[in-house]
Design an enzyme around this catalytic site. Structure first.
Site, PDB file in Angstrom:
ATOM      1  N   ALA A  85     101.905  48.259  38.064  1.00  0.00           N
ATOM      2  CA  ALA A  85     101.876  48.428  39.521  1.00  0.00           C
ATOM      3  C   ALA A  85     103.287  48.652  40.051  1.00  0.00           C
ATOM      4  O   ALA A  85     104.283  48.243  39.441  1.00  0.00           O
ATOM      5  CB  ALA A  85     101.256  47.210  40.190  1.00  0.00           C
ATOM      6  N   ASP A  86     103.346  49.291  41.202  1.00  0.00           N
ATOM      7  CA  ASP A  86     104.622  49.470  41.887  1.00  0.00           C
ATOM      8  C   ASP A  86     104.392  49.326  43.378  1.00  0.00           C
ATOM      9  O   ASP A  86     103.428  49.886  43.920  1.00  0.00           O
ATOM     10  CB  ASP A  86     105.225  50.847  41.589  1.00  0.00           C
ATOM     11  CG  ASP A  86     106.634  50.987  42.157  1.00  0.00           C
ATOM     12  OD1 ASP A  86     107.521  50.222  41.732  1.00  0.00           O
ATOM     13  OD2 ASP A  86     106.843  51.842  43.032  1.00  0.00           O
TER      14      ASP A  86
END
Length: 210
Positions: A85-86
């Site tokens: 995830a970012d």
């Protein structure tokens, strides 16, 4: 929410491509036995190369997932699933990542002060045969704070490893947030409802998320 596929997940080697203690805490809450494996992907993509902020965070998350997946394969530890995830913060057309120092953190918070902004979290589910990409957004209102309050928060060190220079999950950072519109966990860095829905679909249990 994951109970219908719990037996499948328990038989899989699941990797969380992150060094974030917040994301590790969130997957633990779901009961996922994910192994933490921070990615060495160089997060140097240029947002200007993408049509939307969603495409940008997804591309960064995919870079993390690909790096970890390939590294583990080379080590003979092929995973069944890598989750990456970012998270980024956007104030109108300006994207904010993690501040490089206290001065930049102070600048970011002064810009957010008293305003609504949008938090983007892009997520990648990378398996052996398929990859799923999605982004969740949440609108966040940063309350009105004095310069002294902002400086004291920056001096606490809490903002320095967080997108937009604040952490909603800590009592120090959360105290500045009077309201949000959307998934709280998107702001923390991993949207749990959407993640669970996509995991169910990924392993063949169809939900209304389709």
């Amino acid at each position: 929410m994951l109970q219908p596929i719990r037996h499948i997940l328990e038989s899989k080697t699941i990797i969380l491509a992150s060094g974030s203690p917040r994301r590790k805490e969130l997957v633990n809450r779901l009961g996922l036995n994910a192994i933490l494996c921070p990615s060495t992907f160089e997060e140097d993509l240029d947002p200007k190369d993408f049509n939307t902020f969603s495409e940008f965070v997804e591309a960064t998350a995919e870079g993390k997932a690909d790096e970890v997946f390939k590294r583990l394969e080379l080590e003979g530890k092929s995973p069944d699933l890598v989750i990456a995830a970012d998270t980024m913060v956007a104030l109108e057309d300006k994207l904010m990542g993690k501040p490089k120092d206290k001065a930049e953190a102070t600048q970011m918070l002064n810009e957010l002060n008293g305003k609504w902004h949008t938090c983007y979290t892009g997520v990648i589910l990378k398996g052996v045969e398929k990859t799923v990409r999605f982004t969740e957004t949440t609108k966040v209102h940063w309350g009105h704070a004095t310069k002294e309050q902002i400086q004291a928060y920056v001096d606490s060190g809490d903002p320095l490893d967080k997108a937009g220079a604040y952490g909603i999950g800590s009592s120090l950072g959360g105290a500045f947030i009077p309201k949000i519109e959307g998934d709280f966990y998107t702001v923390m860095g991993l949207p749990l409802y959407r993640l669970c829905s996509e995991l169910c679909n990924f392993y063949g249990y169809k939900t209304d998320q389709e």
